[in-house]
Scaffold this motif. Structure first.
Motif, PDB file in Angstrom:
ATOM      1  N   LEU A 191     -28.234  73.059  44.227  1.00 22.69           N
ATOM      2  CA  LEU A 191     -27.731  71.711  44.717  1.00 22.69           C
ATOM      3  C   LEU A 191     -27.035  71.005  43.477  1.00 22.69           C
ATOM      4  O   LEU A 191     -26.243  70.170  43.542  1.00 22.69           O
ATOM      5  N   GLY A 192     -27.633  71.153  42.243  1.00 23.07           N
ATOM      6  CA  GLY A 192     -27.152  70.788  40.959  1.00 23.07           C
ATOM      7  C   GLY A 192     -25.681  71.120  40.867  1.00 23.07           C
ATOM      8  O   GLY A 192     -24.607  70.156  40.509  1.00 23.07           O
ATOM      9  N   SER A 215     -21.780  65.033  36.091  1.00 19.22           N
ATOM     10  CA  SER A 215     -21.177  64.229  37.145  1.00 19.22           C
ATOM     11  C   SER A 215     -21.773  63.035  37.113  1.00 19.22           C
ATOM     12  O   SER A 215     -21.197  62.159  37.496  1.00 19.22           O
ATOM     13  N   LYS A 216     -23.201  62.972  36.738  1.00 17.83           N
ATOM     14  CA  LYS A 216     -23.743  61.930  36.846  1.00 17.83           C
ATOM     15  C   LYS A 216     -24.662  61.640  35.779  1.00 17.83           C
ATOM     16  O   LYS A 216     -26.160  62.068  35.698  1.00 17.83           O
ATOM     17  N   ILE A 233     -33.830  73.371  34.930  1.00 17.90           N
ATOM     18  CA  ILE A 233     -32.730  73.085  33.772  1.00 17.90           C
ATOM     19  C   ILE A 233     -31.272  73.306  34.123  1.00 17.90           C
ATOM     20  O   ILE A 233     -30.475  72.282  33.860  1.00 17.90           O
ATOM     21  N   LEU A 234     -30.960  74.261  34.554  1.00 20.18           N
ATOM     22  CA  LEU A 234     -29.538  74.626  35.010  1.00 20.18           C
ATOM     23  C   LEU A 234     -29.263  73.561  36.066  1.00 20.18           C
ATOM     24  O   LEU A 234     -28.013  73.181  35.861  1.00 20.18           O
ATOM     25  N   GLY A 235     -30.010  73.169  37.270  1.00 17.79           N
ATOM     26  CA  GLY A 235     -29.638  72.408  38.129  1.00 17.79           C
ATOM     27  C   GLY A 235     -29.368  70.909  37.530  1.00 17.79           C
ATOM     28  O   GLY A 235     -28.384  70.212  37.961  1.00 17.79           O
ATOM     29  N   LEU A 236     -30.454  70.573  36.779  1.00 15.68           N
ATOM     30  CA  LEU A 236     -30.594  69.194  36.110  1.00 15.68           C
ATOM     31  C   LEU A 236     -29.009  69.002  35.165  1.00 15.68           C
ATOM     32  O   LEU A 236     -28.185  68.080  35.005  1.00 15.68           O
ATOM     33  N   LYS A 246     -25.007  64.473  50.288  1.00 18.07           N
ATOM     34  CA  LYS A 246     -26.242  65.147  50.826  1.00 18.07           C
ATOM     35  C   LYS A 246     -27.002  66.106  49.975  1.00 18.07           C
ATOM     36  O   LYS A 246     -28.314  66.067  49.861  1.00 18.07           O
ATOM     37  N   ALA A 247     -26.098  66.606  49.280  1.00 19.32           N
ATOM     38  CA  ALA A 247     -26.709  67.718  48.071  1.00 19.32           C
ATOM     39  C   ALA A 247     -27.597  66.696  47.119  1.00 19.32           C
ATOM     40  O   ALA A 247     -28.567  66.998  46.622  1.00 19.32           O
ATOM     41  N   GLU A 248     -26.877  65.567  46.689  1.00 16.84           N
ATOM     42  CA  GLU A 248     -27.720  64.592  45.765  1.00 16.84           C
ATOM     43  C   GLU A 248     -28.945  64.074  46.254  1.00 16.84           C
ATOM     44  O   GLU A 248     -30.114  64.071  45.557  1.00 16.84           O
ATOM     45  N   LYS A 249     -28.943  63.632  47.564  1.00 19.49           N
ATOM     46  CA  LYS A 249     -30.099  63.134  48.215  1.00 19.49           C
ATOM     47  C   LYS A 249     -31.113  64.340  48.091  1.00 19.49           C
ATOM     48  O   LYS A 249     -32.474  63.939  48.021  1.00 19.49           O
ATOM     49  N   ILE A 250     -30.965  65.278  48.790  1.00 13.44           N
ATOM     50  CA  ILE A 250     -31.841  66.596  48.776  1.00 13.44           C
ATOM     51  C   ILE A 250     -32.485  66.710  47.200  1.00 13.44           C
ATOM     52  O   ILE A 250     -33.427  66.915  47.122  1.00 13.44           O
TER      53      ILE A 250
END
Length: 248
Positions: free
Chosen positions: A14-15, A64-65, A55-58, A30-34
């Protein structure tokens, strides 16, 4: 039943999806919400691999944010990996656990990403030490020999050489490319290429694991033959490795 590893991989995916400019905005939303709804579960994770995936996802999400909240959580999870390393590592076993099993390279890779986000040099030191240890255990004169699933490798015991899994080659290529990008050490780029060649026949059996005629990848390397099944994970592992190398 809840799986920490599956949850961590989902957060990683997702990240990563959120970080891609090519993804349509509504998909990214949607990905951010989940991602934000499911991330709190990371606070009860104890699996080093699940924590590494998270950690990879974060880190991808942070591209991006950027936020202090994300950085603090990267640090918290990276500190957990560091604590495991400092508790377990000895002069001849520079690792986070007393065994090498699956997805090993993701542990040092996560610390490379954590260093990139925080500039904490302790993360970089341990990432390089543990990766170099893993390289010493899985490469022999340019031949990639991942830890075998049939018995793994426990400290002070004999390591298993088979069954070798495509996911180990795919992940190792990713990790080594990450190490090269962050450190600039050409050694890691060369080893990434060597690990990729595992799919193409540069392995213990001199057997091609990637199947050009189908576009699929065989499910593993046994002691005397390849596993003829061509599952989705194996094929995705090949594609991950190939896309990682295509940058260079």
């Amino acid at each position: 039943k809840w799986s920490e590893d599956a949850h961590g991989r989902a957060l990683w995916a997702l990240g990563y999806m959120y970080s891609l400019q090519e993804i349509p905005r509504d998909f990214k939303d949607k990905a951010e919400k989940i991602f934000l709804e499911t991330f709190p579960a990371a606070s009860i994770m104890t699996s080093p691999r699940a924590i590494a995936y998270t950690i990879l996802g974060l880190s991808y999400y942070n591209k991006s944010k950027k936020s202090q909240y994300v950085n603090e959580n990267i640090k918290k999870l990276a500190d957990f990996l560091v604590s495991l390393y400092k508790t377990t590592a000895t002069s001849d076993w520079l690792w986070f656990e007393k065994y090498l099993t699956y997805s090993n390279s993701k542990l040092p890779e996560a610390l490379f990403y954590a260093y990139n986000a925080t500039k904490n040099k302790d993360y970089l030191r341990i990432a390089e030490e543990s990766l170099n240890f893993l390289i010493d255990k899985t490469f022999d004169k340019g031949l990639f020999i991942p830890i075998g699933q049939k018995g793994w490798y426990f400290k002070d015991k004999e390591r298993a050489y088979f069954d070798q899994q495509p996911i180990e080659a795919g992940y190792s290529v990713q990790t080594l490319i990450t190490a090269y990008k962050i450190t600039g050490n050409l050694k890691y780029k060369i080893l990434a290429s060597d690990a990729f060649q595992w799919f193409l026949g540069k392995n213990k059996l001199n057997q091609t694991v990637y199947n050009e005629s189908t576009g699929g990848t065989h499910d593993g390397l046994g002691e005397s033959s390849i596993n003829l099944n061509q599952g989705a994970e194996s094929t995705v592992s090949y594609l991950i490795a190939r896309l990682s190398l295509m940058e260079f």
